[in-house]
Design an enzyme around this catalytic site. Structure first.
Site, PDB file in Angstrom:
ATOM      1  N   CYS A 140      30.525  98.940  22.633  1.00 35.58           N
ATOM      2  CA  CYS A 140      31.924  98.601  22.311  1.00 35.58           C
ATOM      3  C   CYS A 140      32.547  97.678  23.357  1.00 35.58           C
ATOM      4  CB  CYS A 140      32.749  99.880  22.170  1.00 35.58           C
ATOM      5  SG  CYS A 140      32.480 101.098  23.479  1.00 35.58           S
ATOM      6  N   HIS A 220      39.696 101.599  25.115  1.00 34.48           N
ATOM      7  CA  HIS A 220      39.462 101.019  26.449  1.00 34.48           C
ATOM      8  C   HIS A 220      40.468  99.881  26.653  1.00 34.48           C
ATOM      9  CE1 HIS A 220      35.432 102.833  26.336  1.00 34.48           C
ATOM     10  NE2 HIS A 220      35.108 102.124  25.273  1.00 34.48           N
TER      11      HIS A 220
END
Ligand code: NAD
Length: 341
Positions: A140, A220
């Protein structure tokens, strides 16, 4: 119609399965599930066929009220490509089985790069992946960094990248991971592996990354400091970022969004399935340019950002469509770029 199977039905596997169901050139033959739980029962309700990794798991699934269509061997006998979404490191153990069955395989970023013939990022190296026997969709964080870098590389050119990653500790459904009350410097010894992972797709790039892990499950956040190939204007950078539906510009001034919490809430309000944000979210107001230096904040929804890349990886590995055609089909079918506000 390409026949696809999914091995591993967790965070990534269930989203990949749903995405395959939305493609008009792919058929989801079934998914491999280990245990009878809410996810398995939900999949059954939605008509997804469940396969078991072995006979013992098949017995447990059946005992838990989950009808089993067969074992993974039966699934592999009916598919052209398998998407492995098992936990990091488990995919490599399955590799010989996929090879034996003569089935093409797409692995995830938790595997070592050498698990597959190439690491994959749709915007960076689609063409190099065409016709390969195995691919690895990068993680990711790496997918987020590569989307930014390759988009800017195409429009302006990128000389070097320095990035600090503030990583989520766990996915929302995970009950056993931490930290609960700490900022973990992970790893202490620099650089972090994320830059090295970017180089599995862009080998010549000068990139250094550092990462910390914080007690959150939503997304994130990256602070990216990038040296462009030449001085560029804000308009040029914005135009480049707006050229792809894989990147979303978050206008904090207009929307009031200054956090991952508000971004996820916007996805909930917009009725996005599972509040997913498969686009890379770049905070427009953070974009700062000094000559050839570009600084910005971006956020990565770890649960969904790699899903479009997995769908493109199927088309690339099966040589079904050009890069542009695959990206267009994937983006349209998954609703990338639909407004959150
Ligand atoms: P997960 O733990 O949520 O799901 C893995 C699934 O595989 C679970 O349902 C588990 O029961 C099942 N499983 C375990 N052993 C198995 C076996 N032997 N055979 C078949 N199934 C088995 O993991 P995830 O987060 O979906 O991650 C999968 C891969 O995707 C990893 O390589 C990970 O690094 C990568 N990835 C994860 C994220 C993320 O944020 N979750 C993002 C990008 C990439």
């Amino acid at each position: 119609m390409v026949r696809v199977g999914v091995n591993g039905y967790g965070t990534i596997g269930k989203r990949v399965a749903d995405a395959i169901l939305k493609q008009d050139d792919m058929e989801l033959v079934g998914v491999v599930k280990t245990r009878p739980d809410y996810s398995a029962l939900q999949a059954v309700r939605r008509g997804i066929r469940i396969y078991a990794p072995d006979a013992e798991s098949a017995r447990k699934l059946e005992a838990g009220g989950v009808p089993v269509a067969g074992t993974i061997h039966d699934l592999l006998g009916q598919v052209d490509v398998i998407i492995d979404a098992t936990p990091g490191g488990v995919g490599a153990k399955y590799k010989p089985l996929y090879e034996e069955a003569g089935v093409k395989a797409i692995f995830q970023g938790g595997e070592e790069a050498d698990v597959a013939e190439a690491s994959f990022s749709s915007l960076c190296n689609y063409e190099q992946a065409v016709g390969k026997r195995s691919l690895r969709v990068v993680s990711c964080n790496t997918t987020g960094l590569l989307r930014l870098i390759c988009t800017l590389n195409k429009a302006i050119g990128v000389k070097s990248v320095r990035a600090t990653l503030v990583r989520r500790a766990a996915d929302p459904r995970e009950t056993k991971r931490g930290p609960v009350n700490s900022i973990n410097i992970s790893p202490v010894k620099l650089p972090s592996h994320h830059g090295e992972d970017v180089k599995t797709v862009l080998p010549g790039l000068d990139i250094v990354t550092a990462a910390v892990v914080v007690p959150t499950t939503l997304m994130h956040v990256h602070l990216v400091n990038l040296r462009l190939a030449r001085p560029a204007s804000l308009d040029e950078v914005l135009e480049a970022l707006q050229s792809t539906r894989r990147i979303m510009l978050v206008d904090s001034g207009r929307t009031g969004i200054k956090s991952t919490a508000e971004l996820i809430e916007a996805a909930r309000d917009a009725g996005r399935p599972r509040n997913d944000i498969p686009e890379l979210a770049v905070f427009k107001d953070s974009i700062t340019i000094n000559g050839d230096e570009l600084i910005l904040f971006q956020a990565v929804h770890q649960e969904s950002i790699v899903i479009p890349e997995n769908i493109d990886a199927v088309r690339a590995i099966m040589n079904m469509a050009s890069r542009e055609e695959s990206i267009r089909k994937t983006d349209e079918s998954l609703g990338l770029g639909t407004p959150l506000w």
